[in-house]
Every structure is written in structure tokens, then in C-alpha cells.
Design a protein around this motif. Structure first.
Motif, PDB file in Angstrom:
ATOM      1  N   GLY A  91       0.852  -1.190   0.000  1.00 24.06           N
ATOM      2  CA  GLY A  91       0.000   0.000   0.000  1.00 24.06           C
ATOM      3  C   GLY A  91       0.887   1.239   0.000  1.00 24.06           C
ATOM      4  N   LYS A  92       0.273   2.381   0.223  1.00 20.25           N
ATOM      5  CA  LYS A  92       1.037   3.632   0.227  1.00 20.25           C
ATOM      6  C   LYS A  92       2.095   3.590   1.340  1.00 20.25           C
ATOM      7  N   ILE A  93       3.285   4.032   1.012  1.00 19.97           N
ATOM      8  CA  ILE A  93       4.376   3.983   2.001  1.00 19.97           C
ATOM      9  C   ILE A  93       4.201   5.090   3.039  1.00 19.97           C
ATOM     10  N   ARG A  94       4.314   4.690   4.301  1.00 17.33           N
ATOM     11  CA  ARG A  94       4.183   5.675   5.393  1.00 17.33           C
ATOM     12  C   ARG A  94       5.514   5.945   6.097  1.00 17.33           C
ATOM     13  N   ILE A  95       6.264   4.892   6.358  1.00  8.84           N
ATOM     14  CA  ILE A  95       7.491   5.049   7.155  1.00  8.84           C
ATOM     15  C   ILE A  95       8.611   4.204   6.555  1.00  8.84           C
ATOM     16  N   ILE A  96       9.815   4.778   6.494  1.00  4.74           N
ATOM     17  CA  ILE A  96      11.002   4.007   6.099  1.00  4.74           C
ATOM     18  C   ILE A  96      12.004   4.125   7.244  1.00  4.74           C
ATOM     19  N   GLN A  97      12.327   2.966   7.811  1.00  2.00           N
ATOM     20  CA  GLN A  97      13.291   2.935   8.934  1.00  2.00           C
ATOM     21  C   GLN A  97      14.578   2.331   8.413  1.00  2.00           C
ATOM     22  N   MET A  98      15.668   3.108   8.457  1.00  2.00           N
ATOM     23  CA  MET A  98      16.941   2.611   7.917  1.00  2.00           C
ATOM     24  C   MET A  98      17.983   2.632   9.027  1.00  2.00           C
ATOM     25  N   GLN A  99      18.842   1.672   9.024  1.00  2.00           N
ATOM     26  CA  GLN A  99      19.959   1.747   9.967  1.00  2.00           C
ATOM     27  C   GLN A  99      21.151   0.960   9.449  1.00  2.00           C
ATOM     28  N   PHE A 100      22.321   1.454   9.768  1.00  2.00           N
ATOM     29  CA  PHE A 100      23.559   0.690   9.611  1.00  2.00           C
ATOM     30  C   PHE A 100      24.319   1.033  10.882  1.00  2.00           C
ATOM     31  N   ALA A 101      24.194   0.171  11.856  1.00  2.00           N
ATOM     32  CA  ALA A 101      24.694   0.495  13.199  1.00  2.00           C
ATOM     33  C   ALA A 101      25.460  -0.697  13.742  1.00  2.00           C
ATOM     34  N   HIS A 102      26.789  -0.630  13.609  1.00  2.00           N
ATOM     35  CA  HIS A 102      27.635  -1.719  14.091  1.00  2.00           C
ATOM     36  C   HIS A 102      28.369  -1.279  15.355  1.00  2.00           C
ATOM     37  N   GLY A 103      29.090  -2.229  15.955  1.00  2.00           N
ATOM     38  CA  GLY A 103      29.781  -1.899  17.211  1.00  2.00           C
ATOM     39  C   GLY A 103      31.290  -1.869  17.069  1.00  2.00           C
ATOM     40  N   GLY A 104      31.760  -1.960  15.821  1.00  2.00           N
ATOM     41  CA  GLY A 104      33.195  -2.147  15.567  1.00  2.00           C
ATOM     42  C   GLY A 104      34.095  -0.985  15.952  1.00  2.00           C
ATOM     43  N   CYS A 105      33.519   0.174  16.231  1.00  2.00           N
ATOM     44  CA  CYS A 105      34.352   1.345  16.568  1.00  2.00           C
ATOM     45  C   CYS A 105      33.975   1.871  17.947  1.00  2.00           C
ATOM     46  N   ASN A 106      33.623   0.973  18.868  1.00  2.00           N
ATOM     47  CA  ASN A 106      33.194   1.396  20.212  1.00  2.00           C
ATOM     48  C   ASN A 106      34.348   1.872  21.074  1.00  2.00           C
ATOM     49  N   VAL A 107      35.581   1.554  20.630  1.00  2.00           N
ATOM     50  CA  VAL A 107      36.780   2.101  21.287  1.00  2.00           C
ATOM     51  C   VAL A 107      37.628   2.740  20.177  1.00  2.00           C
ATOM     52  N   ALA A 108      38.760   3.337  20.541  1.00  2.00           N
ATOM     53  CA  ALA A 108      39.573   4.060  19.555  1.00  2.00           C
ATOM     54  C   ALA A 108      40.355   3.091  18.658  1.00  2.00           C
ATOM     55  N   THR A 109      39.624   2.373  17.810  1.00  2.00           N
ATOM     56  CA  THR A 109      40.245   1.394  16.901  1.00  2.00           C
ATOM     57  C   THR A 109      41.243   2.066  15.961  1.00  2.00           C
ATOM     58  N   GLU A 110      41.075   3.376  15.754  1.00  2.00           N
ATOM     59  CA  GLU A 110      41.960   4.107  14.830  1.00  2.00           C
ATOM     60  C   GLU A 110      43.400   4.172  15.358  1.00  2.00           C
ATOM     61  N   ALA A 111      43.568   3.899  16.664  1.00  2.00           N
ATOM     62  CA  ALA A 111      44.916   3.986  17.235  1.00  2.00           C
ATOM     63  C   ALA A 111      45.851   2.956  16.622  1.00  2.00           C
ATOM     64  N   ASP A 112      45.331   1.774  16.272  1.00  2.00           N
ATOM     65  CA  ASP A 112      46.237   0.766  15.715  1.00  2.00           C
ATOM     66  C   ASP A 112      45.746   0.156  14.401  1.00  2.00           C
ATOM     67  N   SER A 113      44.901   0.867  13.672  1.00  2.00           N
ATOM     68  CA  SER A 113      44.477   0.377  12.353  1.00  2.00           C
ATOM     69  C   SER A 113      44.549   1.528  11.358  1.00  2.00           C
ATOM     70  N   ALA A 114      45.377   1.334  10.311  1.00  2.00           N
ATOM     71  CA  ALA A 114      45.534   2.399   9.311  1.00  2.00           C
ATOM     72  C   ALA A 114      44.203   2.696   8.621  1.00  2.00           C
ATOM     73  N   ALA A 115      43.440   1.643   8.328  1.00  2.00           N
ATOM     74  CA  ALA A 115      42.157   1.823   7.618  1.00  2.00           C
ATOM     75  C   ALA A 115      41.146   2.569   8.486  1.00  2.00           C
ATOM     76  N   GLN A 116      41.232   2.377   9.813  1.00  2.00           N
ATOM     77  CA  GLN A 116      40.329   3.108  10.706  1.00  2.00           C
ATOM     78  C   GLN A 116      40.825   4.531  10.932  1.00  2.00           C
ATOM     79  N   LYS A 117      42.150   4.691  10.889  1.00  2.00           N
ATOM     80  CA  LYS A 117      42.736   6.014  11.154  1.00  2.00           C
ATOM     81  C   LYS A 117      42.250   7.037  10.120  1.00  2.00           C
ATOM     82  N   TRP A 118      42.325   6.670   8.832  1.00  2.00           N
ATOM     83  CA  TRP A 118      41.902   7.657   7.834  1.00  2.00           C
ATOM     84  C   TRP A 118      40.400   7.917   7.884  1.00  2.00           C
ATOM     85  N   ARG A 119      39.661   6.908   8.318  1.00  2.00           N
ATOM     86  CA  ARG A 119      38.201   7.068   8.368  1.00  2.00           C
ATOM     87  C   ARG A 119      37.752   8.130   9.375  1.00  2.00           C
ATOM     88  N   THR A 120      38.577   8.369  10.394  1.00  2.00           N
ATOM     89  CA  THR A 120      38.203   9.346  11.421  1.00  2.00           C
ATOM     90  C   THR A 120      39.033  10.626  11.320  1.00  2.00           C
TER      91      THR A 120
END
Ligand SMILES: NC(=O)c1ccc[n+]([C@@H]2O[C@H](COP(=O)([O-])OP(=O)(O)OC[C@H]3O[C@@H](n4cnc5c(N)ncnc54)[C@H](O)[C@@H]3O)[C@@H](O)[C@H]2O)c1
Length: 388
Positions: free
Chosen positions: A163-192
Motif C-alpha cells: 500500500g502507500k508507504i508511510r514510514i522508512i526505517q533505515m539503519q547501519f549500526a555496528h559496534g566495531g568502533c566502540n573504542v579508539a580502533t583508529e589507534a592501531d588500524s591504518a584503515a580506521q585512522k583515515w576514516r576518522t
């Protein structure tokens, strides 16, 4: 059903920029592109470190002469060859996408670019205009959208099953960066790092995937305005690691989008739920072979990939029949098949084919860039509604 038969007279001569040894995403690009023989990997500038890039290229079977020290040299040298490259993949960190894609288009090449296409809306518009002017295809690897059940969801919305669309709920919510992963990962470092990642971390890195999923399944929903609140929970992080977005669509529908790297315990947490006036559908990329279909007042149903009751458009993307498990590699391969078909149609001047054919395009990439910028604008002004 896809069974690997040749769909083009000749494979597209293709090169990679980035995606070298140790990179996160290079391997899946190659697996997807080479799966159905629509592309042939003939050259590359695989690494920021030329020696390592050359060694890597030779190791995976590329002619040593065609393993280049950088992309500029590659474009120059390949242009001199009769069998030079026709398409190029941009699998480098975000801050390089704009200049490389622009240079590739100027060199007359088709492009498959990683998301985000670039940082600024004006740059995205420029790339979109340049692709049009040069009559080249730019595909963007929103890699989850090649799953069959996403195609099924799109068809169900199109045919009015919800039927007619009323609500679109989207999420991409992971837990992989819950600590400072950028400290020892080059790929995470540039991302932040704002200099390389642009104005956003998590919205650009994963939120744009969720957004495009929504756009693909519900193509008639146009955003009218949005409100965003963003946070960085991990101390010292320069860019947001969590964001919530509220969306108004032009026809009155509403949307929410949650992008997060601090959703502890969640592997990917990419889900979409589309709610219509009669029924809802829900898809989760960690269970990509299933689509929930819930009609109000009836028992909920779980639709399975590769089954006869799916719409033809979804079954067309099937590779091994129902019961077996398909996953991210098949989704990407389906997208690369679409990129190949689009490039071929473009080369043949087949406007008619391209008119109704979907693939994550330069326009879709530009929408992602615009979305991120509008979210940042809203959040920075104190989480106010901004016109889209
Ligand atoms: N579509 C998806 O699902 C998905 C998933 C992960 C990453 N990505 C995107 O892919 C891109 C790469 O991410 P990653 O995680 O693989 O990064 P990475 O840091 O793991 O790898 C980057 C690669 O690019 C090379 N490189 C960097 N600058 C270069 C240059 N100027 N010329 C040639 N090579 C260069 C590096 O040496 C490395 O091989 C990013 O834009 C990221 O957002 C997309």
C-alpha cells in the motif's frame, strides 16, 4: 538466473586503483568483477606504495609492465596502447575519489568508484555533469543492493503490495568502533581523519549505504527536509561515531536513519523496514537470503531467496537456486554485472536500454554526498530541520 554465460562480446579491459595488499575492500571488487568474465583485470596502480603495489599486481597475475606507480602514469601509458584500459576502479581512501574519478572521466574511462563519491555537493554535481559530457558510466559500489531480496523488496513496493508507504526505517549500526580502533588500524585512522574522510565518519562510511538501500527500494520517495543529531562517543575522535536522522518525504511519508559505530555487539546492524498502509517488509543484511513480509492481521511470513513465489525481477538475480546460501560476494557480482551491462550499452549508444536500467549511478553517489552534507549542516546548526 545468472549462470556465468558470456553477456558481452568481449570483456571490458579494467584496471584498479587501490585495493592492494592488505586493503579491506580490494578483494571483493576483484571477485565481483571477475566472477562472470565481464571484466578482465589488465592493469593497476594498486597501492600508495608503488613497489608494494607492483609486487601485489604481479602476484595476482597482472603484466608487470602494466603495474603502475600511480594512476596518472597509468592513464597516460594505457592511452597509448591499442588494448588500453576501458574502465577503472577507484578503491582508495575517500579523500582521493574526486580527483581520481575526475581524471578517469577526462581520460575517457568508465569508472566504478567507492562510496562516498566525493565530499562536496558541488564536486558531486561536477562529476555527474562530466560523466554526462564524456558519455561515460560512473557506478558507485553500494554493495549490498545486489542481493536478490532487495530486488524483491523493490518490486513489492513498486507493485503496491504494501500500500502507500508511510514510514522508512533505515539503519547501519555496528559496534566495531566502540573504542579508539583508529589507534592501531591504518584503515580506521583515515576514516576518522577529516582530511581524508571528509566532513563525516559514520554517516559517510555506513549511513550512505542505508540511505541508498532506502532509495533503491522506494525510488518514488523524495526527501523534503531532514534533521540530524550526531555525537562522538569515543574520546578524542574528531568525527561523529553515531548519528540519528529524521526525514520528511515530499508525499508525507516519514523516515529515520541511524548510523553508528558504537552499537556494541552488533556486527553490521544494517536493516531496513518499509511500512505501508497495508503491510511491512524488513530486510537485514546479516540474513540476506530472507525478507520478512508482515501483512496486518495475518501471520508474519519470511520469504526465501531463490523460490518460485518471488517476482521475476528478483529471480533474475539468482545464481544457485533456493536453499543454498548466497551472500555479499554474489550481491557485488550482481552489481558488477549491472555495471558491465550499463558500460556496454553506453558504448553502443543504447539509450533505450539505459533508460529503465538501474545500477548505483553517479547520481546515486551524488545523493549520498548531498545527504552527508545536509546532515552535517543540520547537526552543526544545533539539530535543526534543513530543506533538502
Ligand atoms: N562499498 C563498501 O561496502 C565498502 C566497504 C569498505 C570500504 N569501502 C570504501 O573503499 C575505499 C577503500 O577502503 P578500504 O577499507 O579498502 O581502505 P584500506 O585503507 O584498507 O585500503 C586502501 C588501499 O588503497 C591504496 N591507496 C591509497 N591511496 C592510493 C593512491 N593514491 N593510489 C593508489 N592506491 C592508493 C592503499 O595502499 C590500500 O591498498 C574507501 O573509500 C571506503 O569507504 C567501501
Amino acid at each position: 538466473m545468472i549462470n556465468g554465460e558470456k553477456i558481452l562480446n568481449q570483456p571490458i579491459r579494467w584496471a584498479m586503483i587501490g585495493g592492494g595488499r592488505g586493503s579491506q575492500i580490494g578483494y571483493i571488487h576483484r571477485c565481483a568483477a571477475l566472477r562472470d568474465s565481464n571484466f578482465q583485470l589488465v592493469a593497476g596502480a594498486f597501492d600508495i606504495d608503488p613497489e608494494r603495489g607492483r609486487d601485489f599486481g604481479v602476484n595476482i597475475g597482472v603484466d608487470p609492465e602494466r603495474c603502475y606507480k600511480d594512476y596518472k602514469t597509468m592513464f597516460e601509458e594505457e592511452a597509448k596502447r591499442e588494448d588500453g584500459i576501458q574502465a577503472v576502479d577507484v578503491a582508495t581512501p575517500n579523500g582521493t575519489h574526486y580527483e581520481i574519478t575526475k581524471a578517469a572521466l577526462e581520460a575517457g574511462l568508465h569508472v566504478i568508484c567507492e562510496k562516498p563519491l566525493c565530499f562536496e555537493t558541488s564536486q558531486a554535481e561536477e562529476l555527474e555533469a562530466l560523466a554526462k559530457e564524456k558519455n561515460r558510466i560512473v557506478g558507485v559500489t553500494y554493495g549490498y543492493t545486489g542481493h536478490q531480496m532487495v530486488q524483491q523488496a523493490r518490486e513489492m513496493v513498486k507493485r503496491g503490495d504494501l500500500g502507500k508507504i508511510r514510514i522508512i526505517q533505515m539503519q547501519f549500526a555496528h559496534g566495531g568502533c566502540n573504542v579508539a580502533t583508529e589507534a592501531d588500524s591504518a584503515a580506521q585512522k583515515w576514516r576518522t581523519d577529516p582530511k581524508v574522510a571528509g566532513p563525516s565518519f559514520i554517516l559517510g562510511d555506513v549511513g550512505t549505504h542505508a540511505l541508498y538501500l532506502g532509495e533503491l527500494i522506494c525510488p518514488d520517495q523524495e526527501i523534503e527536509s531532514l534533521l540530524c543529531t550526531k555525537q562522538n562517543f569515543v574520546e578524542g575522535r574528531q568525527l561523529e561515531d553515531n548519528a540519528f536522522v529524521l526525514l520528511n518525504y515530499k508525499d508525507g511519508a516519514k523516515g529515520t536513519l541511524w548510523a553508528s559505530g558504537v552499537n556494541c555487539g552488533s556486527m553490521h546492524g544494517q536493516k531496513i523496514r518499509v511500512i505501508g498502509e497495508k503491510a511491512s517488509i524488513e530486510w537485514w543484511n546479516e540474513r540476506p537470503n530472507q525478507l520478512r513480509y508482515e501483512v496486518q492481521g495475518q501471520p508474519a511470513c519470511v520469504m526465501e531467496r531463490g523460490t518460485d513465489y518471488l517476482y521475476d525481477e528478483a529471480l533474475a538475480d539468482d545464481r544457485i537456486g533456493g536453499g543454498h546460501v548466497e551472500g555479499l560476494f554474489e550481491s557485488w557480482a550482481n552489481l558488477y554485472r549491472r555495471f558491465a551491462l550499463a558500460m556496454d550499452a553506453c558504448d553502443r549508444g543504447d539509450e533505450e536500454f539505459l533508460k529503465d536500467f538501474w545500477y548505483p549511478s553517479v547520481h546515486d553517489g551524488a545523493q549520498g554526498v548531498k545527504f552527508v552534507n545536509k546532515c552535517v549542516e543540520s547537526a552543526d546548526e544545533g539539530s535543526v530541520w534543513v530543506e533538502y
